[in-house]
Design an enzyme around this catalytic site. Sequence first.
Site, PDB file in Angstrom:
ATOM      1  CB  SER A  42      -0.937   0.046   1.216  1.00  0.00           C
ATOM      2  OG  SER A  42      -0.285   0.664   2.312  1.00  0.00           O
ATOM      3  CB  VAL A  43      -0.384   4.741  -0.580  1.00  0.00           C
ATOM      4  CG1 VAL A  43      -1.483   4.806   0.485  1.00  0.00           C
ATOM      5  CG2 VAL A  43       0.178   6.118  -0.857  1.00  0.00           C
ATOM      6  CE  LYS A  44      -0.497   5.870   5.862  1.00  0.00           C
ATOM      7  NZ  LYS A  44      -1.068   7.231   6.085  1.00  0.00           N
ATOM      8  CG  ASP A  45       4.784  -0.378   2.177  1.00  0.00           C
ATOM      9  OD1 ASP A  45       3.923  -0.611   3.040  1.00  0.00           O
ATOM     10  OD2 ASP A  45       5.257  -1.252   1.423  1.00  0.00           O
TER      11      ASP A  45
END
Length: 327
Positions: A42-45
């Site tokens: 995901s983008v949260k990495d």
Amino acid sequence: MSHLQGLTGSIGNTPLIKIESLSAKTGCTILGKAEFMNPGGSVKDRAALWMINAAEKSGALQPGGTVVEGTAGNTGIGLAHVCNSRGYGCVIYMPDNQSKEKVDLLRTLGAEVRVVPTVPYANDDNFQKQAGRYAATLDNAVWANQFDNTANRQAHFESTGPEIWAQTDGKIDAFTCAVGTGGTLAGVSRFLKQQSNSAKVILADPMGSALHNWVTTGEATMTPGPSITEGIGNSRVTENLAGTEIDDSVQVTDQAMVDMCYTLLRKDGWFFGSSSGINLAAAVAIAEQLGPGHTIVTILCDDGGKYQSRLYNPDFLAEKDLHIPSV
Ligand code: PMP
């Protein structure tokens, strides 16, 4: 020889993908940043890596330390991966209204998960506040604090924004995405606006969030909900979001999101999570407003795998009065 440097070196530099059916339908070029291709999915990495790098740089996190966060989702997954790769402990506080799959996944990744009663943010025992308090009791530990720690926004200012600019050769008419912490929208907006004022930045908001009203009227008052989307919408303006230039906002209903996700799955082969569906529905609405010939960029935040018991479960959708489109 070309290679990436380990796990953290594999975060970011994601492809920018033309969504062919939506581009053909609107006469615009609709591009999605493939954040589901990050190692944690995901983008949260990106936020996880930047928050840990900032804690190391400030000296708050030393070798063998612990990262604590209150999160129900992708940020915990990103933190667990980065903590494993750097030898840190990872403790995640989660409210008890979350699916067992999420708890199991984080435990499999090696995080210590503490499930606590679900209470509103204003309550001192809210999971995020418990995470902050617990971190303060440990030596050599940090509370990641993704909502108000602007290292999150900085990740997107330093990586996602410049990547989008380079991948479009600066030819971008609009950028849109939904907001959870606001790190993605705020970081990308700040970078694009620094390059040129020609790219419009437009919030994509699910129902039941206060941010659409904040952008369009200046008051963060709640809109009618609820929404089955996860990880997006907010009732307050976080430190990451505050002071960001946002030109407009588009609200997307859950039904429009469901239509988008199932149509893309059945017709194009894409299997996206709910926030990507909101983002792509907003991108189409913006394309229709701007007219043919424009380039609109959005974020493909994660894939559909984590949404099998909700978005991709016909019984769950029927309970919520949502209809699977016939495609
Ligand atoms: N989509 C998904 C699936 C997420 O987990 C999140 C983060 N909560 C977002 C979108 C929103 O990203 P941000 O926190 O950068 O606003």
